[in-house]
Design an enzyme around this catalytic site. Structure first.
Site, PDB file in Angstrom:
ATOM      1  N   ALA A  46       0.833  -1.221   0.000  1.00  0.00           N
ATOM      2  CA  ALA A  46       0.000   0.000   0.000  1.00  0.00           C
ATOM      3  C   ALA A  46       0.857   1.258   0.000  1.00  0.00           C
ATOM      4  O   ALA A  46       1.929   1.264   0.601  1.00  0.00           O
ATOM      5  CB  ALA A  46      -0.928  -0.008   1.211  1.00  0.00           C
ATOM      6  N   PRO A  47       0.404   2.340  -0.683  1.00  0.00           N
ATOM      7  CA  PRO A  47      -0.865   2.476  -1.422  1.00  0.00           C
ATOM      8  C   PRO A  47      -0.792   2.018  -2.880  1.00  0.00           C
ATOM      9  O   PRO A  47      -1.726   2.217  -3.638  1.00  0.00           O
ATOM     10  CB  PRO A  47      -1.120   3.983  -1.362  1.00  0.00           C
ATOM     11  CG  PRO A  47       0.250   4.583  -1.359  1.00  0.00           C
ATOM     12  CD  PRO A  47       1.131   3.628  -0.598  1.00  0.00           C
ATOM     13  N   GLY A  48       0.327   1.420  -3.283  1.00  0.00           N
ATOM     14  CA  GLY A  48       0.389   0.830  -4.616  1.00  0.00           C
ATOM     15  C   GLY A  48       1.247   1.553  -5.627  1.00  0.00           C
ATOM     16  O   GLY A  48       1.246   1.196  -6.802  1.00  0.00           O
ATOM     17  N   GLY A  49       1.983   2.577  -5.205  1.00  0.00           N
ATOM     18  CA  GLY A  49       2.839   3.308  -6.153  1.00  0.00           C
ATOM     19  C   GLY A  49       3.875   2.405  -6.797  1.00  0.00           C
ATOM     20  O   GLY A  49       4.047   2.388  -8.018  1.00  0.00           O
ATOM     21  N   ASP A  84      -1.145  -6.378   1.604  1.00  0.00           N
ATOM     22  CA  ASP A  84      -1.142  -5.425   2.711  1.00  0.00           C
ATOM     23  C   ASP A  84      -2.191  -5.902   3.702  1.00  0.00           C
ATOM     24  O   ASP A  84      -3.214  -6.472   3.304  1.00  0.00           O
ATOM     25  CB  ASP A  84      -1.465  -4.005   2.249  1.00  0.00           C
ATOM     26  CG  ASP A  84      -0.958  -2.979   3.256  1.00  0.00           C
ATOM     27  OD1 ASP A  84       0.183  -2.488   3.089  1.00  0.00           O
ATOM     28  OD2 ASP A  84      -1.684  -2.689   4.232  1.00  0.00           O
ATOM     29  N   ASP A 117      -1.492 -10.500   5.903  1.00  0.00           N
ATOM     30  CA  ASP A 117      -0.308 -10.161   6.685  1.00  0.00           C
ATOM     31  C   ASP A 117       0.928 -10.793   6.048  1.00  0.00           C
ATOM     32  O   ASP A 117       1.042 -12.017   5.973  1.00  0.00           O
ATOM     33  CB  ASP A 117      -0.501 -10.679   8.120  1.00  0.00           C
ATOM     34  CG  ASP A 117       0.650 -10.317   9.042  1.00  0.00           C
ATOM     35  OD1 ASP A 117       1.704  -9.854   8.545  1.00  0.00           O
ATOM     36  OD2 ASP A 117       0.507 -10.516  10.269  1.00  0.00           O
ATOM     37  N   CYS A 151      11.932   4.205   3.949  1.00  0.00           N
ATOM     38  CA  CYS A 151      11.981   5.672   3.819  1.00  0.00           C
ATOM     39  C   CYS A 151      12.413   6.271   5.153  1.00  0.00           C
ATOM     40  O   CYS A 151      11.830   7.231   5.643  1.00  0.00           O
ATOM     41  CB  CYS A 151      10.634   6.239   3.359  1.00  0.00           C
ATOM     42  SG  CYS A 151       9.261   5.844   4.453  1.00  0.00           S
TER      43      CYS A 151
END
Length: 469
Positions: A244-247, A266, A293, A373
């Site tokens: 998620a969110p799928g980028g 996700d 999961d 990140c």
């Protein structure tokens, strides 16, 4: 030049981060004074936005040049005729770069004030308008159509519905209120639209609210690098373990020309729906998203029939992306992080659980890319050292494209191994003051260098699983 204070952290979290950035290896390599300067610079950079807005072109539906032209027209409209350039990244052909103008220093502050939450404030600095749920306080006389000054409540101390606030607040620019104070705070749950339209932000970035949404995906530069490092090929079966969110999921499918199978997992159902929506919007049919999961994605009960659905048999995937849940300490702009030390340090065990599952699900000869990140040593280089010690079948691989810097010393990795990692470190470049005129004389190479360096904090490692496992 810095216009915002450094990121606000709990003292124990700042101390923990500092220990990592001033570890014995770092201090012996660069000296304590330089290490401390670099750490303070990092904290300062984190509260400011990157120098470029980065968008990825959905090459599955349109050519890069076509989308670049559409985007240029859109920017002309948004910026009232200001000529802001759009660059194509030379090493990431599907990535377009738009310079961020600012900080703009001559914005006149208004008598009518609006206070927004810290997260909303961060989004404003990256081009977003202000939606009603993000508004915390507004002057008692505010009505629709008023020009208002926007402030971010970085300490989270302002009471919802307050008429004034004298606590720590950071000026973000001016906007026009779409609603009156009474309409914003009347308690109607359906009020979720735009409450204030930004007209004079301190940092001028384009808004991508419903803008070219089938052709463009707003994505930080290192997040686009990750998928190119994974290098998915048509016909392969690929797993995005925390999707998620799928980028990155949609990027994988686009690079495969939508040929093959991309499994996205996700564990939060509304996030999985978001992945499905993004795949539909971008016209990608090879993606199958499941609410599951990732730590339980390996099939242990062989009698259980889950053909094509999670959990999966060992050695099922050609390539796996583990863009792991992390402390997110590299996100920009981020003026305040309220997390406790326990929260920040909770991610390393989870990342190791997911990594263990990923290694078992990967085919011999397959590629595993690990990314975060965040900027912590524990979630990045320490995880690489742990993985190489725990899984003899894994070999660290050089990355292509190599845009970030090498890994940070302190986790016991060799200099050769550190050169195979990518660490995007915002502290390596001074804060920029950018106006429209500065683009006219700038060399393309300098702009690309700045885009590569002045982005979010990020980390990438690439492994291959030996065939003789």
């Amino acid at each position: 030049m810095s216009v915002f204070p450094k990121i606000s952290l709990r003292p124990e979290v700042e101390h923990y981060l500092k220990e990592g950035f001033l570890n014995k290896e770092v201090v012996s390599t660069s000296g304590k004074q330089e290490a401390e300067r670099k750490f303070e610079t990092l904290l300062n950079r984190l509260s400011h936005p990157p120098s470029f807005t980065t968008v990825r072109v959905n090459t599955h539906l349109a050519s890069i040049q076509c989308v670049k032209n559409l985007l240029h027209d859109e920017l002309q409209k948004q910026f009232n005729g200001l000529s802001v350039p759009v660059f194509q990244h030379p090493d990431l052909q599907d990535v377009l770069l738009i310079p961020v103008v600012g900080p703009r220093k001559n914005i006149k502050k208004q008598q009518c004030e609006v206070v927004v939450g810290a997260q909303c404030g961060n989004a404003v600095l990256r081009g977003a308008h202000i939606y009603v749920p993000g508004i915390v306080a507004a002057s008692k006389f505010m009505k629709a159509g008023d020009v208002v000054s926007i402030y971010s409540d970085i300490k989270g101390k302002c009471k919802k519905g307050a008429k004034e606030f004298d606590g720590t607040k950071i000026f973000l620019g001016n906007g026009i209120s779409e609603l009156s104070r009474k309409e914003i705070f009347n308690g109607l749950p359906e009020l979720k639209g735009i409450g204030i339209r930004m007209t004079e932000p301190v940092y001028l970035s384009p808004s991508f609210d419903n803008v070219l949404s089938s052709y463009l995906y707003l994505q930080n530069l290192p997040s686009a690098v990750v998928t190119h490092v994974l290098n998915p090929q048509p016909g392969e079966k690929i797993l995005d373990l925390c999707a998620a969110p799928g980028g990155k999921t949609t990027h994988i499918a686009a690079l495969m020309h939508d040929q093959g199978e991309v499994i996205a997992l996700d564990k939060i159902s509304n996030k999985v729906e978001k992945i499905k929506q993004n795949a539909l919007l971008l016209g990608l049919n090879s993606i199958r998203a499941f609410c599951f999961d990732g730590t339980k994605a390996l099939k242990l009960d062989m009698s259980q029939d889950t053909e094509g659905e999670p959990p999966f048999l060992p050695e099922s995937f050609d390539r796996i992306l583990l863009d792991a849940p992390c402390s997110g300490m590299g996100q920009r702009p981020n003026m305040a992080c309220t997390w406790t030390l326990k929260e920040v340090t909770s991610y390393q065990p989870l990342q190791r659980k997911l990594f263990t599952v990923a290694v078992q699900l990967l085919k011999p000869g397959g590629v595993l890319v690990y990314s975060t990140c965040t900027v912590t040593l524990a979630e990045n280089e320490e995880q690489v050292a742990w993985a190489l010690a725990t899984f003899p079948c894994l070999q660290l691989q050089p990355q292509e494209p190599l845009i970030g810097g090498e890994g940070m010393v302190g986790a016991g990795l060799s200099l050769e191994q550190l050169k195979q990692l990518q660490r995007f470190d915002p502290s390596v470049v001074p804060l920029q003051d950018t106006d429209i005129d500065s683009f006219k004389n700038a060399r393309m190479e300098d702009m690309i260098w700045l885009a590569n360096k002045d982005c979010i904090g990020f980390f990438i490692a690439k492994f291959v699983k030996c065939k003789n496992t």
